[in-house]
Design an enzyme around this catalytic site. Structure first.
Site, short mmCIF file in Angstrom:
data_model
loop_
_atom_site.label_atom_id
_atom_site.label_comp_id
_atom_site.label_asym_id
_atom_site.label_seq_id
_atom_site.Cartn_x
_atom_site.Cartn_y
_atom_site.Cartn_z
N HIS A 18 -93.46 -40.59 0.43
CA HIS A 18 -93.92 -40.37 -0.94
C HIS A 18 -93.28 -39.09 -1.46
O HIS A 18 -92.52 -38.43 -0.75
CB HIS A 18 -95.46 -40.28 -0.98
CG HIS A 18 -96.02 -38.96 -0.58
ND1 HIS A 18 -97.15 -38.42 -1.13
CD2 HIS A 18 -95.58 -38.04 0.34
CE1 HIS A 18 -97.40 -37.25 -0.58
NE2 HIS A 18 -96.47 -36.99 0.32
N CYS A 26 -92.43 -30.65 -1.97
CA CYS A 26 -92.88 -32.04 -1.82
C CYS A 26 -92.32 -32.95 -2.90
O CYS A 26 -92.60 -34.15 -2.92
CB CYS A 26 -94.41 -32.09 -1.83
SG CYS A 26 -95.15 -31.06 -0.58
N HIS A 30 -90.22 -37.68 1.17
CA HIS A 30 -90.46 -37.28 2.56
C HIS A 30 -91.58 -38.15 3.13
O HIS A 30 -92.28 -38.84 2.40
CB HIS A 30 -90.83 -35.80 2.64
CG HIS A 30 -92.12 -35.49 1.94
ND1 HIS A 30 -92.21 -35.34 0.56
CD2 HIS A 30 -93.38 -35.34 2.41
CE1 HIS A 30 -93.47 -35.09 0.23
NE2 HIS A 30 -94.20 -35.10 1.34
N HIS A 32 -94.87 -38.99 6.08
CA HIS A 32 -95.99 -38.49 6.88
C HIS A 32 -96.49 -39.63 7.76
O HIS A 32 -96.33 -40.80 7.42
CB HIS A 32 -97.19 -38.11 6.00
CG HIS A 32 -96.94 -36.99 5.05
ND1 HIS A 32 -96.92 -35.67 5.43
CD2 HIS A 32 -96.72 -36.99 3.72
CE1 HIS A 32 -96.70 -34.91 4.38
NE2 HIS A 32 -96.56 -35.70 3.31
N HIS A 70 -95.07 -48.09 6.60
CA HIS A 70 -93.61 -48.20 6.51
C HIS A 70 -93.15 -48.67 5.13
O HIS A 70 -92.22 -49.47 5.00
CB HIS A 70 -93.05 -49.11 7.62
CG HIS A 70 -93.08 -48.43 8.97
ND1 HIS A 70 -94.24 -48.21 9.65
CD2 HIS A 70 -92.08 -47.91 9.72
CE1 HIS A 70 -93.97 -47.58 10.78
NE2 HIS A 70 -92.66 -47.37 10.85
N GLU A 148 -102.68 -35.89 6.43
CA GLU A 148 -101.21 -35.94 6.39
C GLU A 148 -100.74 -35.21 7.63
O GLU A 148 -100.41 -34.03 7.59
CB GLU A 148 -100.67 -35.22 5.16
CG GLU A 148 -100.89 -35.91 3.85
CD GLU A 148 -100.18 -35.16 2.71
OE1 GLU A 148 -99.78 -34.01 2.89
OE2 GLU A 148 -100.05 -35.77 1.64
ZN LIG Z 1 -96.21 -35.31 1.43
#
Ligand SMILES: [Zn+2]
Length: 171
Positions: A18, A26, A30, A32, A70, A148
């Site tokens: 996201h 952010c 990237h 998590h 995914h 996260e």
């Molecule tokens: Zn993030």
């Protein structure tokens, strides 16, 4: 009474990517590994000895995780994004940046952000509609925490009001 599942140890996790538009770090796409922990408050009924059956709760949360696992998670209602379909791809424009992503790789959420806070509200709302009435005992409050990674999470609580309407609790 309550029933609680820990997302890490109960394996209610998903991996996804996201971004947070315009955030200095952010704002870049990237990923998590997320864990979804839930706490369901309620009363046991005369007919049922559980607040909610663990298996039903686990299956329901796991199905919600599978929707996002995914995938590239995109908040469909984020006013900072310009989302346009382009054949089999979707173009996501944020200011001068444009990501072109295969549409089949995207999980669109009915939210205005993909922050952990927004994801917790999404999961809680989905849980409220899936288990919040009828199938279980007398459920009065649904808490969700989205981590996260280890040691960093956000959460929310929904409580039921008259008329079976779920609203965010002041927490
Ligand atoms: Zn993030």
């Amino acid at each position: 009474m309550w029933v609680e599942l820990d997302g890490w140890t109960a394996k209610l996790r998903f991996s996804a990517c996201h971004l947070i538009p315009h955030h200095p770090k952010c704002g870049r796409l990237h990923g998590h590994t997320y864990a979804v922990s839930v706490k369901i408050h309620g009363k046991r009924t005369r007919e049922q000895e559980f607040v909610i059956d663990f298996e039903l709760l686990k299956e329901t949360v796991a199905e919600l995780c599978a929707r996002l696992d995914h995938h590239v998670v995109i908040a469909a209602n984020d006013p900072r994004l310009r989302i346009t379909e382009d054949g089999d791809n979707t173009a996501i424009a944020i200011g001068e940046k444009v990501y072109s992503i295969p549409t089949c790789d995207i999980a669109f959420l009915p939210t205005d952000s993909t922050s952990a806070e927004s994801l917790s509200l999404y999961f809680a709302s989905e849980l409220a509609s899936l288990i919040g009435s009828g199938a279980s005992g007398d459920i009065s409050k649904i808490e969700v925490r989205i981590d996260e990674g280890l040691g960093q999470g956000a959460g929310c609580a929904l409580v039921i009001r008259a008329g079976n309407e779920w609203v965010e609790a002041d927490t």
